[in-house]
Enzyme design. Sequence first.
Site, PDB file in Angstrom:
ATOM      1  N   GLY A 281       0.797  -1.236   0.000  1.00 37.16           N
ATOM      2  CA  GLY A 281       0.000   0.000   0.000  1.00 37.16           C
ATOM      3  C   GLY A 281       0.825   1.279   0.000  1.00 37.16           C
TER       4      GLY A 281
ATOM      5  N   CYS B 113       0.817   5.945   0.825  1.00 32.83           N
ATOM      6  CA  CYS B 113      -0.603   6.277   0.927  1.00 32.83           C
ATOM      7  C   CYS B 113      -1.312   5.509   2.044  1.00 32.83           C
TER       8      CYS B 113
ATOM      9  N   GLY C 108       8.017   5.728  -5.514  1.00 31.92           N
ATOM     10  CA  GLY C 108       7.392   6.780  -4.737  1.00 31.92           C
ATOM     11  C   GLY C 108       8.303   7.892  -4.268  1.00 31.92           C
TER      12      GLY C 108
ATOM     13  N   GLY D 289       5.653  25.205   6.653  1.00 30.77           N
ATOM     14  CA  GLY D 289       5.017  24.937   5.360  1.00 30.77           C
ATOM     15  C   GLY D 289       3.498  24.854   5.481  1.00 30.77           C
TER      16      GLY D 289
ATOM     17  N   TYR E 245      -0.371  20.927   1.770  1.00 31.93           N
ATOM     18  CA  TYR E 245      -1.360  19.915   2.136  1.00 31.93           C
ATOM     19  C   TYR E 245      -1.119  19.378   3.552  1.00 31.93           C
TER      20      TYR E 245
ATOM     21  N   VAL F 245      11.839  29.581   7.304  1.00 33.94           N
ATOM     22  CA  VAL F 245      12.474  28.877   8.418  1.00 33.94           C
ATOM     23  C   VAL F 245      13.890  28.498   7.993  1.00 33.94           C
TER      24      VAL F 245
ATOM     25  N   ALA G 254      -2.088  10.290  -4.839  1.00 33.88           N
ATOM     26  CA  ALA G 254      -2.334   8.857  -4.960  1.00 33.88           C
ATOM     27  C   ALA G 254      -3.158   8.527  -6.205  1.00 33.88           C
ATOM     28  N   HIS G 255      -4.195   9.335  -6.483  1.00 33.50           N
ATOM     29  CA  HIS G 255      -5.058   8.993  -7.636  1.00 33.50           C
ATOM     30  C   HIS G 255      -4.332   9.213  -8.955  1.00 33.50           C
TER      31      HIS G 255
ATOM     32  N   HIS H 123     -32.348  17.858  -4.807  1.00 36.86           N
ATOM     33  CA  HIS H 123     -32.593  18.864  -3.776  1.00 36.86           C
ATOM     34  C   HIS H 123     -33.024  18.172  -2.494  1.00 36.86           C
TER      35      HIS H 123
HETATM   36  P1  FAD Z   1       4.454   5.366  -2.651  1.00 36.52           P
HETATM   37  O1  FAD Z   1       3.094   5.333  -2.100  1.00 36.52           O
HETATM   38  O2  FAD Z   1       5.469   6.238  -1.984  1.00 36.52           O
HETATM   39  O3  FAD Z   1       4.953   3.852  -2.656  1.00 36.52           O
HETATM   40  C1  FAD Z   1       6.238   3.489  -3.020  1.00 36.52           C
HETATM   41  C2  FAD Z   1       6.552   2.150  -2.382  1.00 36.52           C
HETATM   42  O4  FAD Z   1       7.764   1.669  -2.942  1.00 36.52           O
HETATM   43  C3  FAD Z   1       6.793   2.223  -0.873  1.00 36.52           C
HETATM   44  O5  FAD Z   1       5.966   1.312  -0.203  1.00 36.52           O
HETATM   45  C4  FAD Z   1       8.269   1.857  -0.702  1.00 36.52           C
HETATM   46  O6  FAD Z   1       8.504   1.083   0.468  1.00 36.52           O
HETATM   47  C5  FAD Z   1       8.510   1.017  -1.942  1.00 36.52           C
HETATM   48  N1  FAD Z   1       9.904   1.002  -2.385  1.00 36.52           N
HETATM   49  C6  FAD Z   1      10.707   2.063  -2.645  1.00 36.52           C
HETATM   50  N2  FAD Z   1      11.910   1.653  -3.118  1.00 36.52           N
HETATM   51  C7  FAD Z   1      11.830   0.295  -3.143  1.00 36.52           C
HETATM   52  C8  FAD Z   1      12.743  -0.718  -3.548  1.00 36.52           C
HETATM   53  N3  FAD Z   1      13.951  -0.415  -4.048  1.00 36.52           N
HETATM   54  N4  FAD Z   1      12.363  -2.011  -3.435  1.00 36.52           N
HETATM   55  C9  FAD Z   1      11.127  -2.328  -2.952  1.00 36.52           C
HETATM   56  N5  FAD Z   1      10.217  -1.424  -2.574  1.00 36.52           N
HETATM   57  C10 FAD Z   1      10.570  -0.128  -2.678  1.00 36.52           C
HETATM   58  N6  FAD Z   1      -2.362  11.797  -1.864  1.00 36.52           N
HETATM   59  C11 FAD Z   1      -3.663  11.876  -2.194  1.00 36.52           C
HETATM   60  O7  FAD Z   1      -4.009  11.741  -3.367  1.00 36.52           O
HETATM   61  N7  FAD Z   1      -4.625  12.109  -1.250  1.00 36.52           N
HETATM   62  C12 FAD Z   1      -4.309  12.274   0.060  1.00 36.52           C
HETATM   63  O8  FAD Z   1      -5.202  12.479   0.891  1.00 36.52           O
HETATM   64  C13 FAD Z   1      -2.947  12.193   0.441  1.00 36.52           C
HETATM   65  N8  FAD Z   1      -2.590  12.352   1.722  1.00 36.52           N
HETATM   66  C14 FAD Z   1      -1.276  12.229   2.068  1.00 36.52           C
HETATM   67  C15 FAD Z   1      -0.936  12.413   3.410  1.00 36.52           C
HETATM   68  C16 FAD Z   1       0.385  12.324   3.803  1.00 36.52           C
HETATM   69  C17 FAD Z   1       0.748  12.516   5.267  1.00 36.52           C
HETATM   70  C18 FAD Z   1       1.384  12.017   2.831  1.00 36.52           C
HETATM   71  C19 FAD Z   1       2.831  11.875   3.244  1.00 36.52           C
HETATM   72  C20 FAD Z   1       1.060  11.836   1.497  1.00 36.52           C
HETATM   73  C21 FAD Z   1      -0.284  11.956   1.104  1.00 36.52           C
HETATM   74  N9  FAD Z   1      -0.661  11.821  -0.228  1.00 36.52           N
HETATM   75  C22 FAD Z   1      -1.975  11.943  -0.572  1.00 36.52           C
HETATM   76  C23 FAD Z   1       0.319  11.535  -1.292  1.00 36.52           C
HETATM   77  C24 FAD Z   1       0.303  10.039  -1.639  1.00 36.52           C
HETATM   78  O9  FAD Z   1       0.558   9.290  -0.480  1.00 36.52           O
HETATM   79  C25 FAD Z   1       1.348   9.746  -2.707  1.00 36.52           C
HETATM   80  O10 FAD Z   1       1.149  10.605  -3.819  1.00 36.52           O
HETATM   81  C26 FAD Z   1       1.237   8.303  -3.180  1.00 36.52           C
HETATM   82  O11 FAD Z   1       1.424   7.412  -2.112  1.00 36.52           O
HETATM   83  C27 FAD Z   1       2.280   8.017  -4.271  1.00 36.52           C
HETATM   84  O12 FAD Z   1       2.159   6.695  -4.684  1.00 36.52           O
HETATM   85  P2  FAD Z   1       3.373   5.893  -5.330  1.00 36.52           P
HETATM   86  O13 FAD Z   1       2.837   4.538  -5.623  1.00 36.52           O
HETATM   87  O14 FAD Z   1       3.987   6.667  -6.408  1.00 36.52           O
HETATM   88  O15 FAD Z   1       4.491   5.789  -4.180  1.00 36.52           O
HETATM   89  P1  NAD Z   2       3.674  21.089  -0.236  1.00 36.94           P
HETATM   90  O1  NAD Z   2       4.537  21.215  -1.417  1.00 36.94           O
HETATM   91  O2  NAD Z   2       2.225  20.895  -0.401  1.00 36.94           O
HETATM   92  O3  NAD Z   2       3.870  22.412   0.673  1.00 36.94           O
HETATM   93  C1  NAD Z   2       5.124  22.811   1.159  1.00 36.94           C
HETATM   94  C2  NAD Z   2       5.048  24.245   1.665  1.00 36.94           C
HETATM   95  O4  NAD Z   2       6.250  24.541   2.383  1.00 36.94           O
HETATM   96  C3  NAD Z   2       4.941  25.277   0.545  1.00 36.94           C
HETATM   97  O5  NAD Z   2       3.874  26.144   0.819  1.00 36.94           O
HETATM   98  C4  NAD Z   2       6.294  26.006   0.599  1.00 36.94           C
HETATM   99  O6  NAD Z   2       6.223  27.352   0.203  1.00 36.94           O
HETATM  100  C5  NAD Z   2       6.648  25.869   2.080  1.00 36.94           C
HETATM  101  N1  NAD Z   2       8.076  26.020   2.395  1.00 36.94           N
HETATM  102  C6  NAD Z   2       9.137  25.493   1.718  1.00 36.94           C
HETATM  103  N2  NAD Z   2      10.305  25.855   2.326  1.00 36.94           N
HETATM  104  C7  NAD Z   2       9.989  26.602   3.406  1.00 36.94           C
HETATM  105  C8  NAD Z   2      10.760  27.259   4.439  1.00 36.94           C
HETATM  106  N3  NAD Z   2      12.093  27.216   4.480  1.00 36.94           N
HETATM  107  N4  NAD Z   2      10.097  27.946   5.402  1.00 36.94           N
HETATM  108  C9  NAD Z   2       8.734  28.010   5.384  1.00 36.94           C
HETATM  109  N5  NAD Z   2       7.962  27.415   4.432  1.00 36.94           N
HETATM  110  C10 NAD Z   2       8.578  26.708   3.464  1.00 36.94           C
HETATM  111  O7  NAD Z   2       4.343  19.923   0.637  1.00 36.94           O
HETATM  112  P2  NAD Z   2       3.789  19.011   1.832  1.00 36.94           P
HETATM  113  O8  NAD Z   2       2.681  19.685   2.567  1.00 36.94           O
HETATM  114  O9  NAD Z   2       5.012  18.588   2.567  1.00 36.94           O
HETATM  115  O10 NAD Z   2       3.186  17.765   1.082  1.00 36.94           O
HETATM  116  C11 NAD Z   2       4.007  16.964   0.211  1.00 36.94           C
HETATM  117  C12 NAD Z   2       3.178  16.384  -0.892  1.00 36.94           C
HETATM  118  O11 NAD Z   2       2.390  15.301  -0.401  1.00 36.94           O
HETATM  119  C13 NAD Z   2       2.172  17.381  -1.462  1.00 36.94           C
HETATM  120  O12 NAD Z   2       2.737  18.150  -2.492  1.00 36.94           O
HETATM  121  C14 NAD Z   2       1.086  16.506  -1.967  1.00 36.94           C
HETATM  122  O13 NAD Z   2       1.385  16.163  -3.285  1.00 36.94           O
HETATM  123  C15 NAD Z   2       1.155  15.269  -1.079  1.00 36.94           C
HETATM  124  N6  NAD Z   2       0.033  15.299  -0.108  1.00 36.94           N
HETATM  125  C16 NAD Z   2      -1.244  15.330  -0.605  1.00 36.94           C
HETATM  126  C17 NAD Z   2      -2.298  15.379   0.270  1.00 36.94           C
HETATM  127  C18 NAD Z   2      -3.698  15.413  -0.289  1.00 36.94           C
HETATM  128  O14 NAD Z   2      -3.867  15.102  -1.461  1.00 36.94           O
HETATM  129  N7  NAD Z   2      -4.713  15.764   0.499  1.00 36.94           N
HETATM  130  C19 NAD Z   2      -2.104  15.393   1.642  1.00 36.94           C
HETATM  131  C20 NAD Z   2      -0.785  15.356   2.107  1.00 36.94           C
HETATM  132  C21 NAD Z   2       0.269  15.307   1.209  1.00 36.94           C
END
Ligand code: FAD
Ligand code: NAD
Length: 468
Positions: free
Chosen positions: A41, A44, A147, A183, A186, A240, A323-324, A447
């Site tokens: 998984g 995500c 990822g 930051g 998101y 920062v 993720a999508h 509605h």
């Molecule tokens: P990943 O999900 O990062 O998966 C990569 C996988 O590859 C990992 O499990 C890792 O262990 C594995 N891997 C890496 N290198 C190797 C290797 N050499 N051998 C074997 N395995 C390996 N996105 C949304 O759309 N909606 C959200 O609400 C959302 N919320 C988020 C909240 C947080 C706190 C964070 C951090 C991210 C969020 N995201 C969200 C972003 C989302 O999680 C990522 O965009 C998504 O997971 C990317 O999918 P991926 O398959 O590219 O990589």
């Molecule tokens: P982000 O790119 O969304 O935001 C980072 C923020 O940090 C920006 O506003 C930037 O201007 C600020 N920043 C950078 N350097 C700084 C500094 N020195 N001092 C103060 N501010 C600074 O990054 P994130 O919130 O870490 O999330 C990472 C990625 O994970 C997102 O881009 C998104 O793709 C994914 N994510 C998606 C969701 C969702 O879909 N709901 C939720 C969580 C994470």
Amino acid sequence: MNDTRYDVVVIGAGPGGYVCAIRAAQLGLKTACVESRETLGGTCLNVGCIPSKALLQASEHFDEAKHHFADFGIKTGDLEVDLSKMMDKKDKVVSTLTKGVEGLFKKNKVTWLKGEGRITGKHQVTVRGSDGSTQSVQTENIVIATGSVPVSLPGIKVDEKRIVSSTGALSLDKVPEKLIIVGSGYIGLELGSVWRRLGAEVTVLEFLDHICPTMDRTLGKQYQRLLERQGFKFELSARVTGATAGKKNVKVTVKDKDGNDSERDADVVLVAVGRRAFTDGLGVDDAGVTSDEKGRIDVDAHFRSNIPNIYAIGDVIQGPMLAHKAEDEGVAVAEIIAGQAGHVNYGAIPSVVYTEPEAAWVGKTEEEVKASGVAYKVGTFNFRANGRALTLGSVDGLVKIIADKATDRVLGVHILGHDASSLIGEAVLAMEYGASAEDIARTCHAHPTLSEAVKEAAMDVDKRAIHS
Ligand code: FAD
Ligand code: NAD
């Protein structure tokens, strides 16, 4: 050496990789997926979308009960947070879903190769298990889906206890009194919401002069005001430059826009300044696969790297880290490998920030449309004038639709409001079908629903909204 020869070996089982593996197997390709985590998984399901949404939901229940039930005539006694139970509930949701992916692998006959994958030849992947054992498998095609990981700032060492990334912020063992978030993207706004609702004093330090940089500015300004009303403190144009954990607290150094330095202190600091593509140990350089200056694998429109049978998808390539987006690329690349015409429409990928109210959008912001030089018209509708929003007690926010002035084609839809994540679905579909604002306006909406605000905003594009 494993004798089995695969059609596809996917490296990484996040939403990009596991979806790709399942789709490839559905299409009759012999498929394996390499994953080094103990559970499938990816980011995500394990430390991203799912655990953050579980905590957002739990903390929202608490906030509702504490501050909003009384408005509906519901009296509550003393409310208390049982943080460890809340974390258990989150962990249970995560394990249900990660086991679910394991079940889907079995059902579709995808082999999970457990361990860290390395590309050791154009047609070979070597997997090192956690016990140090290795096996090499042969494959026609390789899909890199490794990822991304969080980044920090120079001079800031994340210890996941007092200076945390999103991963640490999803598992704090007590509610911090003072939480500083670096930051306002998101992660800053979502995890800031969780800990603010649970009682932390939250200050967000943002480098830019506005919050949530990728959203439409009109909505962004209103969003900031609503979050401030909830108790968020924002310091904008604040860069920062360092954070050091001392015995009692963490000291954060900040440079303002005039170059002046100052200090803040907090119990916990969340560094949420973005993520980077992850290819450590993958052997891409040895394999001759090229990357850009940010470490993202270079791919063409068919997700093909410079080595024709090696593909890449998800956070490890360019585009929004969502993720999508990764899932859709996973399906598309599997179909391309199977000889079909897989495709992703990057003009219709929704973005959502899951705060309350939620912010969701698709297509271009007004700033982007203006910069493109296209003549446009805008329709808006406030939730305050929507019957269902009133019954829900969630009247903050609006829907804004931007359409081409000449053709009426929808160019962007921006929603700030309760359940905007669900409402954006119809806007994405409209854009996918190349709809006009009039198409949305003439579509019958049930509605009373919040979706009527989308219809009214579409009607307002031609200044004929009924309820405003
Ligand atoms: P990943 O999900 O990062 O998966 C990569 C996988 O590859 C990992 O499990 C890792 O262990 C594995 N891997 C890496 N290198 C190797 C290797 N050499 N051998 C074997 N395995 C390996 N996105 C949304 O759309 N909606 C959200 O609400 C959302 N919320 C988020 C909240 C947080 C706190 C964070 C951090 C991210 C969020 N995201 C969200 C972003 C989302 O999680 C990522 O965009 C998504 O997971 C990317 O999918 P991926 O398959 O590219 O990589
Ligand atoms: P982000 O790119 O969304 O935001 C980072 C923020 O940090 C920006 O506003 C930037 O201007 C600020 N920043 C950078 N350097 C700084 C500094 N020195 N001092 C103060 N501010 C600074 O990054 P994130 O919130 O870490 O999330 C990472 C990625 O994970 C997102 O881009 C998104 O793709 C994914 N994510 C998606 C969701 C969702 O879909 N709901 C939720 C969580 C994470």
